[in-house]
Design a protein around this motif. Structure first.
Motif, PDB file in Angstrom:
ATOM      1  N   PRO A  21      10.538  -9.096  11.258  1.00 55.94           N
ATOM      2  CA  PRO A  21       9.548  -8.246  10.610  1.00 55.94           C
ATOM      3  C   PRO A  21       8.345  -7.923  11.490  1.00 55.94           C
ATOM      4  O   PRO A  21       7.814  -8.776  12.163  1.00 55.94           O
ATOM      5  CB  PRO A  21       9.116  -9.066   9.389  1.00 55.94           C
ATOM      6  N   PHE A  22       7.991  -6.646  11.446  1.00 58.17           N
ATOM      7  CA  PHE A  22       6.769  -6.200  12.102  1.00 58.17           C
ATOM      8  C   PHE A  22       5.613  -6.418  11.124  1.00 58.17           C
ATOM      9  O   PHE A  22       5.640  -5.927  10.013  1.00 58.17           O
ATOM     10  CB  PHE A  22       6.877  -4.713  12.470  1.00 58.17           C
ATOM     11  N   ARG A  23       4.599  -7.181  11.516  1.00 59.00           N
ATOM     12  CA  ARG A  23       3.456  -7.438  10.650  1.00 59.00           C
ATOM     13  C   ARG A  23       2.295  -6.541  11.057  1.00 59.00           C
ATOM     14  O   ARG A  23       2.074  -6.295  12.215  1.00 59.00           O
ATOM     15  CB  ARG A  23       3.057  -8.917  10.709  1.00 59.00           C
ATOM     16  N   TYR A  24       1.554  -6.089  10.055  1.00 58.08           N
ATOM     17  CA  TYR A  24       0.473  -5.129  10.277  1.00 58.08           C
ATOM     18  C   TYR A  24      -0.810  -5.831  10.687  1.00 58.08           C
ATOM     19  O   TYR A  24      -1.019  -6.974  10.362  1.00 58.08           O
ATOM     20  CB  TYR A  24       0.246  -4.318   8.979  1.00 58.08           C
ATOM     21  N   THR A  57       1.764  13.227  -3.610  1.00 59.90           N
ATOM     22  CA  THR A  57       1.184  12.286  -2.665  1.00 59.90           C
ATOM     23  C   THR A  57       1.206  12.823  -1.253  1.00 59.90           C
ATOM     24  O   THR A  57       2.007  13.683  -0.908  1.00 59.90           O
ATOM     25  CB  THR A  57       1.957  10.950  -2.667  1.00 59.90           C
ATOM     26  N   LEU A  58       0.314  12.308  -0.453  1.00 60.30           N
ATOM     27  CA  LEU A  58       0.292  12.651   0.968  1.00 60.30           C
ATOM     28  C   LEU A  58       1.359  11.874   1.717  1.00 60.30           C
ATOM     29  O   LEU A  58       1.762  10.805   1.309  1.00 60.30           O
ATOM     30  CB  LEU A  58      -1.068  12.273   1.572  1.00 60.30           C
ATOM     31  N   GLY A  59       1.778  12.414   2.823  1.00 64.93           N
ATOM     32  CA  GLY A  59       2.547  11.592   3.739  1.00 64.93           C
ATOM     33  C   GLY A  59       3.882  12.134   4.134  1.00 64.93           C
ATOM     34  O   GLY A  59       4.670  12.519   3.305  1.00 64.93           O
ATOM     35  N   GLY A  60       4.124  12.188   5.452  1.00 61.59           N
ATOM     36  CA  GLY A  60       5.426  12.569   5.946  1.00 61.59           C
ATOM     37  C   GLY A  60       6.295  11.350   6.170  1.00 61.59           C
ATOM     38  O   GLY A  60       7.487  11.458   6.386  1.00 61.59           O
ATOM     39  N   CYS A  61       5.674  10.132   6.130  1.00 62.04           N
ATOM     40  CA  CYS A  61       6.456   8.912   6.300  1.00 62.04           C
ATOM     41  C   CYS A  61       6.823   8.368   4.923  1.00 62.04           C
ATOM     42  O   CYS A  61       6.636   9.017   3.910  1.00 62.04           O
ATOM     43  CB  CYS A  61       5.678   7.885   7.124  1.00 62.04           C
ATOM     44  N   SER A  62       7.319   7.150   4.858  1.00 54.63           N
ATOM     45  CA  SER A  62       7.798   6.580   3.592  1.00 54.63           C
ATOM     46  C   SER A  62       6.764   5.693   2.906  1.00 54.63           C
ATOM     47  O   SER A  62       7.049   5.109   1.874  1.00 54.63           O
ATOM     48  CB  SER A  62       9.084   5.787   3.844  1.00 54.63           C
ATOM     49  N   HIS A  63       5.572   5.591   3.467  1.00 49.37           N
ATOM     50  CA  HIS A  63       4.494   4.818   2.847  1.00 49.37           C
ATOM     51  C   HIS A  63       3.762   5.723   1.861  1.00 49.37           C
ATOM     52  O   HIS A  63       2.998   6.584   2.233  1.00 49.37           O
ATOM     53  CB  HIS A  63       3.547   4.293   3.924  1.00 49.37           C
ATOM     54  N   MET A  64       4.015   5.504   0.564  1.00 44.95           N
ATOM     55  CA  MET A  64       3.460   6.351  -0.486  1.00 44.95           C
ATOM     56  C   MET A  64       2.267   5.679  -1.166  1.00 44.95           C
ATOM     57  O   MET A  64       2.226   4.466  -1.320  1.00 44.95           O
ATOM     58  CB  MET A  64       4.515   6.652  -1.557  1.00 44.95           C
ATOM     59  N   GLY A 121      -6.522   5.439 -11.514  1.00 47.59           N
ATOM     60  CA  GLY A 121      -6.359   4.102 -12.069  1.00 47.59           C
ATOM     61  C   GLY A 121      -5.140   3.360 -11.565  1.00 47.59           C
ATOM     62  O   GLY A 121      -4.960   2.187 -11.874  1.00 47.59           O
ATOM     63  N   CYS A 122      -4.293   4.022 -10.787  1.00 50.60           N
ATOM     64  CA  CYS A 122      -3.096   3.355 -10.278  1.00 50.60           C
ATOM     65  C   CYS A 122      -3.219   3.102  -8.773  1.00 50.60           C
ATOM     66  O   CYS A 122      -3.470   1.998  -8.331  1.00 50.60           O
ATOM     67  CB  CYS A 122      -1.844   4.196 -10.572  1.00 50.60           C
ATOM     68  N   HIS A 123      -3.027   4.140  -7.962  1.00 54.05           N
ATOM     69  CA  HIS A 123      -3.138   4.054  -6.500  1.00 54.05           C
ATOM     70  C   HIS A 123      -2.217   2.994  -5.887  1.00 54.05           C
ATOM     71  O   HIS A 123      -2.536   2.379  -4.870  1.00 54.05           O
ATOM     72  CB  HIS A 123      -4.583   3.792  -6.077  1.00 54.05           C
ATOM     73  N   HIS A 124      -1.086   2.761  -6.552  1.00 51.10           N
ATOM     74  CA  HIS A 124      -0.117   1.791  -6.052  1.00 51.10           C
ATOM     75  C   HIS A 124       0.514   2.301  -4.759  1.00 51.10           C
ATOM     76  O   HIS A 124       0.847   3.480  -4.636  1.00 51.10           O
ATOM     77  CB  HIS A 124       0.964   1.566  -7.107  1.00 51.10           C
ATOM     78  N   GLU A 125       0.666   1.415  -3.775  1.00 52.85           N
ATOM     79  CA  GLU A 125       1.278   1.774  -2.499  1.00 52.85           C
ATOM     80  C   GLU A 125       2.681   1.181  -2.440  1.00 52.85           C
ATOM     81  O   GLU A 125       2.860  -0.018  -2.655  1.00 52.85           O
ATOM     82  CB  GLU A 125       0.427   1.261  -1.335  1.00 52.85           C
ATOM     83  N   ALA A 157       9.645  -0.780  -2.480  1.00 50.77           N
ATOM     84  CA  ALA A 157       9.011  -2.067  -2.175  1.00 50.77           C
ATOM     85  C   ALA A 157       7.493  -1.930  -2.168  1.00 50.77           C
ATOM     86  O   ALA A 157       6.950  -0.892  -1.800  1.00 50.77           O
ATOM     87  CB  ALA A 157       9.499  -2.578  -0.816  1.00 50.77           C
ATOM     88  N   ASP A 158       6.804  -2.988  -2.581  1.00 52.70           N
ATOM     89  CA  ASP A 158       5.342  -3.009  -2.678  1.00 52.70           C
ATOM     90  C   ASP A 158       4.742  -3.166  -1.276  1.00 52.70           C
ATOM     91  O   ASP A 158       5.025  -4.139  -0.573  1.00 52.70           O
ATOM     92  CB  ASP A 158       4.918  -4.182  -3.572  1.00 52.70           C
ATOM     93  N   TYR A 159       3.884  -2.219  -0.881  1.00 56.09           N
ATOM     94  CA  TYR A 159       3.298  -2.288   0.459  1.00 56.09           C
ATOM     95  C   TYR A 159       2.267  -3.399   0.593  1.00 56.09           C
ATOM     96  O   TYR A 159       1.926  -3.785   1.713  1.00 56.09           O
ATOM     97  CB  TYR A 159       2.708  -0.937   0.877  1.00 56.09           C
ATOM     98  N   LYS A 160       1.774  -3.926  -0.515  1.00 53.38           N
ATOM     99  CA  LYS A 160       0.881  -5.079  -0.423  1.00 53.38           C
ATOM    100  C   LYS A 160       1.636  -6.257   0.199  1.00 53.38           C
ATOM    101  O   LYS A 160       1.119  -6.962   1.068  1.00 53.38           O
ATOM    102  CB  LYS A 160       0.365  -5.462  -1.815  1.00 53.38           C
ATOM    103  N   ASP A 161       2.879  -6.453  -0.243  1.00 47.74           N
ATOM    104  CA  ASP A 161       3.705  -7.523   0.326  1.00 47.74           C
ATOM    105  C   ASP A 161       4.110  -7.200   1.763  1.00 47.74           C
ATOM    106  O   ASP A 161       4.171  -8.094   2.618  1.00 47.74           O
ATOM    107  CB  ASP A 161       4.963  -7.728  -0.518  1.00 47.74           C
ATOM    108  N   ILE A 162       4.402  -5.920   2.024  1.00 44.89           N
ATOM    109  CA  ILE A 162       4.813  -5.522   3.369  1.00 44.89           C
ATOM    110  C   ILE A 162       3.675  -5.741   4.360  1.00 44.89           C
ATOM    111  O   ILE A 162       3.874  -6.249   5.469  1.00 44.89           O
ATOM    112  CB  ILE A 162       5.276  -4.057   3.374  1.00 44.89           C
ATOM    113  N   PHE A 163       2.440  -5.370   3.960  1.00 43.52           N
ATOM    114  CA  PHE A 163       1.279  -5.595   4.823  1.00 43.52           C
ATOM    115  C   PHE A 163       1.071  -7.075   5.102  1.00 43.52           C
ATOM    116  O   PHE A 163       0.714  -7.473   6.206  1.00 43.52           O
ATOM    117  CB  PHE A 163       0.015  -5.020   4.173  1.00 43.52           C
ATOM    118  N   GLN A 164       1.291  -7.914   4.098  1.00 46.15           N
ATOM    119  CA  GLN A 164       1.023  -9.342   4.237  1.00 46.15           C
ATOM    120  C   GLN A 164       2.125 -10.087   4.977  1.00 46.15           C
ATOM    121  O   GLN A 164       1.844 -10.955   5.815  1.00 46.15           O
ATOM    122  CB  GLN A 164       0.819  -9.972   2.855  1.00 46.15           C
ATOM    123  N   TYR A 165       3.386  -9.738   4.688  1.00 43.27           N
ATOM    124  CA  TYR A 165       4.499 -10.534   5.213  1.00 43.27           C
ATOM    125  C   TYR A 165       5.363  -9.806   6.251  1.00 43.27           C
ATOM    126  O   TYR A 165       6.069 -10.451   7.020  1.00 43.27           O
ATOM    127  CB  TYR A 165       5.397 -11.002   4.065  1.00 43.27           C
TER     128      TYR A 165
END
Length: 246
Positions: A243-246, A195-202, A208-212, A219-227
């Protein structure tokens, strides 16, 4: 009151809304850009080494700079990350090997008692090899095992990869290009997604997956982005009660 163009956002901003990022350079940016960058660096990347935003300048913000320009919440976050950063540099510090934990600690016994038990989740980690504890084998026996091609491959998978929480494909974190490779071990196929990335967001690159997810705590980034960042595990250094919200 005059306005000038911010070199970061290219908006015309009142002169009074500009601020020097550091005391060691003369570059000024608007407060909005500075706050966005501090939020991103501290709350998204978990990075306390923040450079001046001027493209040609690599001067780092120091403790007093952050105290001068950051909000109370951001400064508290910065202070916390600086402490974690200092602890990580200690010779006897090790990360917990549980991919869903994100915690780490000092292990004062070091090699004399190599089983490190995580105080956050109870996972057993080998202090010497930095993998889940190798049951029924001493460290000396494990050293012999990893001298073989099969053992070396297994060790590399344990140390350098983590399973995607969704598809379970092993993830290898790299800042280079994205690859999909296949590894063979004991006649079984192990698919490893780079995966790409020097940070912790994978982002899993398995088709068929592309899970973040968070590399540290899964932790699921879908929840992190939302909450916000309170959706990280509480043991993760990216967890934030404010929490910092996106």
């Amino acid at each position: 009151m005059g306005e000038i163009e911010c070199k970061i956002c290219y908006n015309d901003v009142p002169i009074t809304n500009f601020i020097s990022t550091t005391t060691k350079c003369n570059h000024k940016i608007c407060r909005a850009c500075l706050n966005k960058n501090l939020n991103y660096q501290l709350n998204t990347k978990g990075n306390a080494e923040i450079e001046c935003l001027e493209s040609s300048c690599k001067v780092l913000m120091e403790y007093e700079d952050m105290k001068r320009v950051a909000s109370e919440d951001l400064f508290e976050r910065y202070d916390y990350l600086c402490l974690r950063q200092a602890i990580r540099k200690l010779e006897d510090f090790r990360w917990c090997s549980n991919p869903r934990c994100g915690s780490g600690q000092e292990h004062f016994e070091r090699d004399s008692a190599p089983i490190m038990i995580c105080i956050a989740c109870g996972q057993k980690t080998c202090y010497k090899h930095v993998i889940p504890w190798h049951e029924d084998r001493t460290c000396a026996e494990y050293d012999i095992e990893i001298e073989t091609p099969e053992g070396s491959t297994r060790d590399a998978i344990e140390r350098e990869t983590k399973p995607c929480p969704k598809c379970k494909v092993r993830i290898f974190k790299t800042g280079e290009e994205v690859f999909l490779v296949f590894m063979f071990l004991n006649y079984r196929r192990f698919k490893v997604s780079f995966t790409l990335g020097g940070c912790s967001h994978m982002t899993c690159t398995n088709p068929g997956c592309h899970h973040e997810f968070c590399w540290l705590c899964s932790a699921d980034y879908k929840d992190i982005f939302q909450y916000g960042n309170d959706r990280h595990k509480e043991t993760c250094e990216l967890y934030n009660k404010a929490p910092f919200r996106y």
